[in-house]
Design a protein around this motif. Sequence first.
Motif, PDB file in Angstrom:
ATOM      1  N   ALA A  42       0.829  -1.204   0.000  1.00 16.80           N
ATOM      2  CA  ALA A  42       0.000   0.000   0.000  1.00 16.80           C
ATOM      3  C   ALA A  42       0.863   1.253   0.000  1.00 16.80           C
ATOM      4  O   ALA A  42       0.559   2.231  -0.691  1.00 16.80           O
ATOM      5  N   LEU A  43       1.949   1.228   0.753  1.00 15.06           N
ATOM      6  CA  LEU A  43       2.849   2.379   0.783  1.00 15.06           C
ATOM      7  C   LEU A  43       3.477   2.602  -0.585  1.00 15.06           C
ATOM      8  O   LEU A  43       3.560   3.735  -1.069  1.00 15.06           O
ATOM      9  N   LEU A  79      -7.379   1.782   4.267  1.00 13.63           N
ATOM     10  CA  LEU A  79      -6.008   1.261   4.195  1.00 13.63           C
ATOM     11  C   LEU A  79      -4.994   2.390   4.194  1.00 13.63           C
ATOM     12  O   LEU A  79      -4.020   2.366   4.951  1.00 13.63           O
ATOM     13  N   PHE A  80      -5.197   3.409   3.351  1.00 11.44           N
ATOM     14  CA  PHE A  80      -4.230   4.502   3.254  1.00 11.44           C
ATOM     15  C   PHE A  80      -4.170   5.301   4.560  1.00 11.44           C
ATOM     16  O   PHE A  80      -3.095   5.729   4.986  1.00 11.44           O
ATOM     17  N   ILE A  84      -0.737   5.752   6.633  1.00 15.72           N
ATOM     18  CA  ILE A  84      -0.208   7.080   6.959  1.00 15.72           C
ATOM     19  C   ILE A  84      -0.114   7.271   8.467  1.00 15.72           C
ATOM     20  O   ILE A  84       0.899   7.744   8.987  1.00 15.72           O
ATOM     21  N   ARG A  85      -1.158   6.873   9.168  1.00 14.60           N
ATOM     22  CA  ARG A  85      -1.204   7.078  10.626  1.00 14.60           C
ATOM     23  C   ARG A  85      -0.161   6.227  11.346  1.00 14.60           C
ATOM     24  O   ARG A  85       0.580   6.721  12.207  1.00 14.60           O
ATOM     25  N   ASP A  86      -0.088   4.940  11.005  1.00 13.07           N
ATOM     26  CA  ASP A  86       0.736   4.011  11.777  1.00 13.07           C
ATOM     27  C   ASP A  86       2.153   3.831  11.232  1.00 13.07           C
ATOM     28  O   ASP A  86       3.066   3.521  11.995  1.00 13.07           O
ATOM     29  N   ALA A 125       3.651  12.474  -1.158  1.00 14.77           N
ATOM     30  CA  ALA A 125       2.520  11.571  -1.376  1.00 14.77           C
ATOM     31  C   ALA A 125       1.382  11.901  -0.419  1.00 14.77           C
ATOM     32  O   ALA A 125       0.209  11.913  -0.806  1.00 14.77           O
ATOM     33  N   ILE A 126       1.713  12.169   0.837  1.00 12.88           N
ATOM     34  CA  ILE A 126       0.689  12.541   1.812  1.00 12.88           C
ATOM     35  C   ILE A 126       0.027  13.846   1.414  1.00 12.88           C
ATOM     36  O   ILE A 126      -1.199  13.986   1.480  1.00 12.88           O
ATOM     37  N   GLN A 127       0.830  14.823   0.995  1.00 10.12           N
ATOM     38  CA  GLN A 127       0.289  16.124   0.609  1.00 10.12           C
ATOM     39  C   GLN A 127      -0.688  15.990  -0.560  1.00 10.12           C
ATOM     40  O   GLN A 127      -1.758  16.611  -0.563  1.00 10.12           O
TER      41      GLN A 127
END
Length: 225
Positions: A42-43, A79-80, A84-86, A125-127
Amino acid sequence: MDEPTHSAGGDAGAAPPADARSRGRPRLREAAAIDAAIRAAALDMLLEHGEAATLNAVAQAAGLSRKSVYARFSNKADLFISVIRDDLLQDKQPVEYSTTGTAEDRLASYVEAAFLLVNAPKARAIQRLLAVNPNYIAALKVQMHKATRRHFFEPLIALLEEARRTGALAIVDVEATATVIITLIFAETVHRSHEDAFFPPRRTLTEQARFITELMLRGLRPRAE
């Protein structure tokens, strides 16, 4: 001598055959390996495709069936958000910068290091994901605030407090000053992401870090009485 007799139900304490165990739920170690494979895939998908990634693509990249993925995550947003969180926000360490030289040198080093971090592929990617789907912001607001505080604010506040204590910089409000500096860093990141389309090419990250530092320090240098 009589042969030993067995009940029709068999030995209640005996372990089930290996093939019977394989048809049931995966063991803890197997389940952990599946979860790790899903999160790693997923990452990768998130970094490469962003919001366009699908759970099917994640399953294929992880070498698993779609059933294995859907059994754990009903949709890609879940999932995303979990990844991102963990996996991304939890491992954030304070910005590492050079602590040698003058307060101005240290601040310039901090700004440059922060620029590099917010422009790294994972951060980008997060942005992009947050920009496309605001639901991610709502789901990750608390974790993002904590990570930003730990990763960016705390080392900068320590730097500024030391500079104020020694008289190297004339800072009235450390917290407010840190907020302005970090706001400029993130604003610069957004600016650079659109530079090719809307703005002419400008300075390197190092040059821009020095420019912003000098711009801020003109108002922070102690004034002669």
